[in-house]
Motif scaffolding. Sequence first.
Motif, PDB file in Angstrom:
ATOM      1  N   LYS A 194       0.838  -1.194   0.000  1.00 57.33           N
ATOM      2  CA  LYS A 194       0.000   0.000   0.000  1.00 57.33           C
ATOM      3  C   LYS A 194       0.875   1.247   0.000  1.00 57.33           C
ATOM      4  CE  LYS A 194      -4.326   1.473   2.156  1.00 57.33           C
ATOM      5  NZ  LYS A 194      -5.304   1.170   3.230  1.00 57.33           N
ATOM      6  N   GLY A 195       0.500   2.215  -0.839  1.00 58.16           N
ATOM      7  CA  GLY A 195       1.291   3.432  -0.939  1.00 58.16           C
ATOM      8  C   GLY A 195       2.315   3.397  -2.046  1.00 58.16           C
ATOM      9  N   THR A 196       2.413   2.233  -2.746  1.00 56.55           N
ATOM     10  CA  THR A 196       3.335   2.115  -3.869  1.00 56.55           C
ATOM     11  C   THR A 196       2.539   1.867  -5.151  1.00 56.55           C
ATOM     12  OG1 THR A 196       3.628  -0.310  -3.848  1.00 56.55           O
ATOM     13  CG2 THR A 196       4.918   0.976  -2.255  1.00 56.55           C
ATOM     14  N   SER A 197       3.232   1.922  -6.281  1.00 57.49           N
ATOM     15  CA  SER A 197       2.570   1.699  -7.572  1.00 57.49           C
ATOM     16  C   SER A 197       2.158   0.240  -7.753  1.00 57.49           C
ATOM     17  CB  SER A 197       3.504   2.117  -8.714  1.00 57.49           C
ATOM     18  OG  SER A 197       4.716   1.374  -8.672  1.00 57.49           O
ATOM     19  N   ASP A 198       2.678  -0.650  -6.899  1.00 58.48           N
ATOM     20  CA  ASP A 198       2.337  -2.071  -7.000  1.00 58.48           C
ATOM     21  C   ASP A 198       1.016  -2.408  -6.320  1.00 58.48           C
ATOM     22  OD1 ASP A 198       4.568  -2.877  -8.463  1.00 58.48           O
ATOM     23  OD2 ASP A 198       5.798  -3.138  -6.668  1.00 58.48           O
ATOM     24  N   PHE A 199       0.506  -1.499  -5.503  1.00 53.21           N
ATOM     25  CA  PHE A 199      -0.726  -1.779  -4.771  1.00 53.21           C
ATOM     26  C   PHE A 199      -1.888  -1.946  -5.745  1.00 53.21           C
ATOM     27  CE2 PHE A 199      -4.411  -0.183  -2.132  1.00 53.21           C
ATOM     28  CZ  PHE A 199      -4.494  -1.319  -1.350  1.00 53.21           C
ATOM     29  N   GLY A 200      -2.623  -3.045  -5.581  1.00 51.21           N
ATOM     30  CA  GLY A 200      -3.770  -3.308  -6.437  1.00 51.21           C
ATOM     31  C   GLY A 200      -3.478  -4.236  -7.602  1.00 51.21           C
ATOM     32  N   LYS A 201      -2.192  -4.522  -7.832  1.00 49.18           N
ATOM     33  CA  LYS A 201      -1.854  -5.454  -8.901  1.00 49.18           C
ATOM     34  C   LYS A 201      -2.110  -6.884  -8.404  1.00 49.18           C
ATOM     35  CE  LYS A 201       1.697  -2.582 -11.103  1.00 49.18           C
ATOM     36  NZ  LYS A 201       3.121  -2.487 -11.479  1.00 49.18           N
ATOM     37  N   PRO A 202      -2.756  -7.717  -9.192  1.00 48.84           N
ATOM     38  CA  PRO A 202      -3.085  -9.073  -8.735  1.00 48.84           C
ATOM     39  C   PRO A 202      -1.897 -10.035  -8.719  1.00 48.84           C
ATOM     40  CG  PRO A 202      -3.804  -8.783 -10.995  1.00 48.84           C
ATOM     41  CD  PRO A 202      -3.288  -7.435 -10.544  1.00 48.84           C
ATOM     42  N   ASP A 203      -0.786  -9.631  -9.311  1.00 51.60           N
ATOM     43  CA  ASP A 203       0.390 -10.505  -9.413  1.00 51.60           C
ATOM     44  C   ASP A 203       0.772 -11.115  -8.067  1.00 51.60           C
ATOM     45  OD1 ASP A 203       0.328  -8.148 -11.180  1.00 51.60           O
ATOM     46  OD2 ASP A 203       2.020  -9.090 -12.189  1.00 51.60           O
ATOM     47  N   PHE A 204       0.780 -10.274  -7.033  1.00 50.44           N
ATOM     48  CA  PHE A 204       1.249 -10.717  -5.719  1.00 50.44           C
ATOM     49  C   PHE A 204       0.300 -11.717  -5.083  1.00 50.44           C
ATOM     50  CE2 PHE A 204       2.829  -6.413  -6.484  1.00 50.44           C
ATOM     51  CZ  PHE A 204       4.194  -6.656  -6.454  1.00 50.44           C
ATOM     52  N   GLU A 205      -1.001 -11.557  -5.302  1.00 48.72           N
ATOM     53  CA  GLU A 205      -1.966 -12.503  -4.736  1.00 48.72           C
ATOM     54  C   GLU A 205      -1.796 -13.885  -5.379  1.00 48.72           C
ATOM     55  OE1 GLU A 205      -3.166 -11.301  -2.284  1.00 48.72           O
ATOM     56  OE2 GLU A 205      -3.481  -9.157  -2.595  1.00 48.72           O
ATOM     57  N   TYR A 206      -1.529 -13.909  -6.684  1.00 44.12           N
ATOM     58  CA  TYR A 206      -1.331 -15.199  -7.364  1.00 44.12           C
ATOM     59  C   TYR A 206      -0.004 -15.834  -6.951  1.00 44.12           C
ATOM     60  CZ  TYR A 206      -5.496 -14.507 -10.095  1.00 44.12           C
ATOM     61  OH  TYR A 206      -6.814 -14.346 -10.453  1.00 44.12           O
ATOM     62  N   GLU A 207       1.007 -14.998  -6.752  1.00 46.66           N
ATOM     63  CA  GLU A 207       2.289 -15.533  -6.298  1.00 46.66           C
ATOM     64  C   GLU A 207       2.137 -16.145  -4.914  1.00 46.66           C
ATOM     65  OE1 GLU A 207       6.156 -16.733  -5.883  1.00 46.66           O
ATOM     66  OE2 GLU A 207       5.064 -16.166  -7.702  1.00 46.66           O
ATOM     67  N   TYR A 208       1.315 -15.521  -4.062  1.00 48.53           N
ATOM     68  CA  TYR A 208       1.112 -16.075  -2.724  1.00 48.53           C
ATOM     69  C   TYR A 208       0.399 -17.422  -2.793  1.00 48.53           C
ATOM     70  CZ  TYR A 208      -0.058 -16.681   2.150  1.00 48.53           C
ATOM     71  OH  TYR A 208      -0.162 -17.207   3.417  1.00 48.53           O
ATOM     72  N   VAL A 209      -0.640 -17.520  -3.605  1.00 54.22           N
ATOM     73  CA  VAL A 209      -1.357 -18.793  -3.742  1.00 54.22           C
ATOM     74  C   VAL A 209      -0.433 -19.853  -4.346  1.00 54.22           C
ATOM     75  CG1 VAL A 209      -3.315 -19.980  -4.819  1.00 54.22           C
ATOM     76  CG2 VAL A 209      -3.606 -17.666  -3.936  1.00 54.22           C
ATOM     77  N   HIS A 210       0.428 -19.452  -5.279  1.00 53.41           N
ATOM     78  CA  HIS A 210       1.409 -20.377  -5.853  1.00 53.41           C
ATOM     79  C   HIS A 210       2.311 -20.928  -4.750  1.00 53.41           C
ATOM     80  CE1 HIS A 210       4.462 -22.048  -8.501  1.00 53.41           C
ATOM     81  NE2 HIS A 210       5.375 -21.291  -7.902  1.00 53.41           N
TER      82      HIS A 210
END
Length: 241
Positions: A194-210
């Motif tokens: 949060k507070g960065t340009s990466d916030f809201g990108k789904p990439d991180f949620e999929y990486e976590y599930v991976h």
Amino acid sequence: MTAQIEEPIEAFPYTPPTEEIKAKYKHIFELKVPIKVPFPKLLFDKTLALFFFLATSPILIFLWIFNFFEGILIPENKGPLFFYYNGVSHGKVFKKWKIRLIKEKYIDKDLQAKGDWHAYKNEWMPEARTYMGRFVKKTYLDEIPQFYLILKGDMSFVGPRPLAVHHYERDLAQGNVTRKLVRGGLLGYGHVRKGTSDFGKPDFEYEYVHRYLTLSPWKLLLTDLYVIWKGIVVVAKAGGH
């Protein structure tokens, strides 16, 4: 004709999965049922949540007193300390409890009775917040009741942030599947950005599930500890809005 509700950007910044995500995490999109929580993660969640639930009890008592006296001094700010709306975690609807931020007159009572998030959509109006609400939101203290939800089993410490029902349905409609596969978290692998340009990108949620699927339960806990540390840094900046 129903009036269109203006939704603040802060409430739902998550974007659809890109073709690159769909290809990289194809195995995740092929899953049909939610993933069982590994026992070490479950034990970790319960233990840490109990610790924080007890540790923050004095803060809740202070907030209850603050809320009580603010209601006496400013009658229009009077109201319950807690509220909830229906959220979704692990594909299931649950009551997501938080600390009330806004004055009762700004809450839509009909929608509140249905557990609809839109009842509290005036949260982003500065004049709608109580004095306690302003302080609580800035310091993220409105999230304290979620320690109870982790103990109860509705959430985990780390996982995709649970969404209100209508936001969850929109998330599914735009092709995202992470929130129906794993428990929602107090902190998310993407949310702590949060507070960065990466916030809201789904990439991180999929990486976590991976990682949820491929790492050993103990190595998954290392990821959780990293996310918790990043979350502590975010909270320490007191940048809630």
